[in-house]
Write a protein that holds these residues in place. Sequence first.
Motif, PDB file in Angstrom:
ATOM      1  N   LEU A  48       0.929  -0.852   0.491  1.00 53.06           N
ATOM      2  CA  LEU A  48      -0.105  -0.202  -0.346  1.00 53.06           C
ATOM      3  C   LEU A  48       0.679   1.424  -0.042  1.00 53.06           C
ATOM      4  CD1 LEU A  48      -3.055  -0.923   2.767  1.00 53.06           C
ATOM      5  CD2 LEU A  48      -2.834  -0.617  -0.201  1.00 53.06           C
ATOM      6  N   GLU A  49       2.205   1.286   0.511  1.00 49.92           N
ATOM      7  CA  GLU A  49       2.593   2.788   0.970  1.00 49.92           C
ATOM      8  C   GLU A  49       3.018   2.963  -0.046  1.00 49.92           C
ATOM      9  OE1 GLU A  49       5.229   2.465   4.451  1.00 49.92           O
ATOM     10  OE2 GLU A  49       3.440   3.177   5.655  1.00 49.92           O
ATOM     11  N   GLN A  50       3.995   1.496  -1.089  1.00 51.87           N
ATOM     12  CA  GLN A  50       4.706   2.326  -1.720  1.00 51.87           C
ATOM     13  C   GLN A  50       3.543   2.379  -3.355  1.00 51.87           C
ATOM     14  OE1 GLN A  50       6.725  -1.724  -2.922  1.00 51.87           O
ATOM     15  NE2 GLN A  50       7.489  -1.550  -1.154  1.00 51.87           N
ATOM     16  N   ASN A  51       2.491   1.895  -3.380  1.00 54.06           N
ATOM     17  CA  ASN A  51       1.648   2.215  -4.507  1.00 54.06           C
ATOM     18  C   ASN A  51       0.636   3.242  -4.061  1.00 54.06           C
ATOM     19  OD1 ASN A  51       2.153   0.083  -6.840  1.00 54.06           O
ATOM     20  ND2 ASN A  51       2.049  -1.097  -4.593  1.00 54.06           N
ATOM     21  N   PHE A  52       0.307   3.633  -3.004  1.00 48.91           N
ATOM     22  CA  PHE A  52      -1.101   4.473  -2.795  1.00 48.91           C
ATOM     23  C   PHE A  52      -0.932   5.795  -2.529  1.00 48.91           C
ATOM     24  CE2 PHE A  52      -4.043   6.571   0.202  1.00 48.91           C
ATOM     25  CZ  PHE A  52      -4.830   6.202  -0.823  1.00 48.91           C
ATOM     26  N   LYS A  53      -1.115   5.958  -3.958  1.00 51.58           N
ATOM     27  CA  LYS A  53      -0.844   8.435  -3.782  1.00 51.58           C
ATOM     28  C   LYS A  53      -1.227   8.720  -2.606  1.00 51.58           C
ATOM     29  CE  LYS A  53       0.987   6.178  -8.496  1.00 51.58           C
ATOM     30  NZ  LYS A  53       2.004   6.147  -8.493  1.00 51.58           N
ATOM     31  N   SER A  54      -0.706   9.053  -1.902  1.00 52.85           N
ATOM     32  CA  SER A  54      -0.870   9.675  -1.339  1.00 52.85           C
ATOM     33  C   SER A  54       0.648  10.499  -0.304  1.00 52.85           C
ATOM     34  CB  SER A  54      -0.872   9.001   0.727  1.00 52.85           C
ATOM     35  OG  SER A  54      -1.403  10.100   1.328  1.00 52.85           O
ATOM     36  N   GLU A  55       0.023  12.086   0.165  1.00 50.00           N
ATOM     37  CA  GLU A  55       0.761  12.951   0.648  1.00 50.00           C
ATOM     38  C   GLU A  55       1.099  13.307   1.696  1.00 50.00           C
ATOM     39  OE1 GLU A  55       0.328  16.319  -1.448  1.00 50.00           O
ATOM     40  OE2 GLU A  55       0.123  15.684  -3.633  1.00 50.00           O
ATOM     41  N   GLU A  56       0.529  11.945   2.659  1.00 50.27           N
ATOM     42  CA  GLU A  56       0.354  12.191   4.085  1.00 50.27           C
ATOM     43  C   GLU A  56       1.528  11.480   5.025  1.00 50.27           C
ATOM     44  OE1 GLU A  56      -3.013  12.543   6.077  1.00 50.27           O
ATOM     45  OE2 GLU A  56      -4.272  13.018   4.333  1.00 50.27           O
ATOM     46  N   GLY A  57       3.163  10.732   4.125  1.00 50.98           N
ATOM     47  CA  GLY A  57       4.023   9.810   5.349  1.00 50.98           C
ATOM     48  C   GLY A  57       3.191   9.195   4.538  1.00 50.98           C
ATOM     49  N   PRO A  58       4.448   8.519   6.198  1.00 53.36           N
ATOM     50  CA  PRO A  58       3.745   6.331   6.070  1.00 53.36           C
ATOM     51  C   PRO A  58       2.130   6.291   6.594  1.00 53.36           C
ATOM     52  CG  PRO A  58       5.952   7.533   7.643  1.00 53.36           C
ATOM     53  CD  PRO A  58       4.769   8.664   6.886  1.00 53.36           C
ATOM     54  N   LEU A  59       1.594   5.686   6.232  1.00 56.91           N
ATOM     55  CA  LEU A  59       0.290   4.780   6.639  1.00 56.91           C
ATOM     56  C   LEU A  59       0.320   3.993   7.514  1.00 56.91           C
ATOM     57  CD1 LEU A  59      -0.734   4.262   2.892  1.00 56.91           C
ATOM     58  CD2 LEU A  59      -0.853   5.992   4.266  1.00 56.91           C
ATOM     59  N   VAL A  60      -0.656   4.372   8.088  1.00 54.49           N
ATOM     60  CA  VAL A  60      -0.738   3.458   9.778  1.00 54.49           C
ATOM     61  C   VAL A  60      -2.470   2.968   9.184  1.00 54.49           C
ATOM     62  CG1 VAL A  60      -1.874   3.178  11.916  1.00 54.49           C
ATOM     63  CG2 VAL A  60       0.066   5.045  11.167  1.00 54.49           C
ATOM     64  N   LEU A  61      -1.916   1.339   9.723  1.00 55.87           N
ATOM     65  CA  LEU A  61      -4.240   0.665   9.426  1.00 55.87           C
ATOM     66  C   LEU A  61      -4.451  -0.216  10.578  1.00 55.87           C
ATOM     67  CD1 LEU A  61      -2.284  -1.672   5.796  1.00 55.87           C
ATOM     68  CD2 LEU A  61      -2.966   0.892   6.038  1.00 55.87           C
ATOM     69  N   SER A  62      -5.437   0.437  10.276  1.00 60.13           N
ATOM     70  CA  SER A  62      -6.231  -0.508  11.398  1.00 60.13           C
ATOM     71  C   SER A  62      -7.253  -1.699  10.883  1.00 60.13           C
ATOM     72  CB  SER A  62      -7.259   0.690  12.049  1.00 60.13           C
ATOM     73  OG  SER A  62      -6.470   1.883  12.995  1.00 60.13           O
TER      74      SER A  62
END
Length: 303
Positions: A48-62
Amino acid sequence: MALNSLKLYRVYSAKAIFLKKLIKLLSSIGLISLFSKKSVQSEFADFLEQNFKSEEGPLVLSKYLATDGDKVIFQIQGAKGVIGYLKYALNEAGREKLERELEGMEVFAQCGIKSLEVLWKGTYKGFPFFVSEEVEESKTELQKLDFNPYLNKLKREREYPLSSHPRIEQLRLFFQEKKLAQYGELLDDLVQKSTQSYALAYEHGDFCPWNVLQNGDEVRLFDLEYFEKDGIESFDLIAYHFRVATHLQGMDGTELFDYIKKELASSEAEVLFKLFLLKEVMETYTLGRTHMVDIEALLRQKF
């Protein structure tokens, strides 16, 4: 992040509401950290981190594993809060539900009904997933909302007597193929009692308070895993009050039917109610539908 993760659980029963408030309290005073632990990030999170286009830095998943075990739902958080929700199929049943849901969202948009915006969709290890936007929970009493204007938008132009309605034909064919003669015979008996015609409709399929978001004048219908394009009018309305009555009010038997009959306001209420129950039986076989009441007992009962 702990408080945001609680948005995964949209609850309506008194017990669930109490537990959610308790966990919120523990989170607010920092006690949740006593039960937390660090873990190694999964391959899926890396993907997800490598492919999801987000400008919010590291992702946290629940993570929330659905009770039917055919899908998993992730809440995705970034530096500024919740970004969206990812739903991922775990098996073939989950695949069918996700495909139904994506089709339903497209159809609902064409009918002028808002669902959730899909931010991204794809596949991982052969199974589909999609990410939908974050929206705020309802702040009004959904059980008092008039849903007829929205359900009317889902009606299609053609009407049929029950004997030839495509939704009934679908049920009949399923019971024949599965050699479930007792249900097929009941279906035919119910259809013979009907003298009215019913519109072909797009069915939400799992219409209930926890699948509705309402803020101000905006109403969104989501969680379309049981979407049916060749549905029948009234089934969604019955479904809504059936879930409210069984899940939230503990109704069963005659009390349950009387409640549905009052909300349905139809001279063929028992016929429609039992046809709806037969539809639920089919979905138990095909999509793993579960219930809070004994469907078999309701089908046998005379109202």
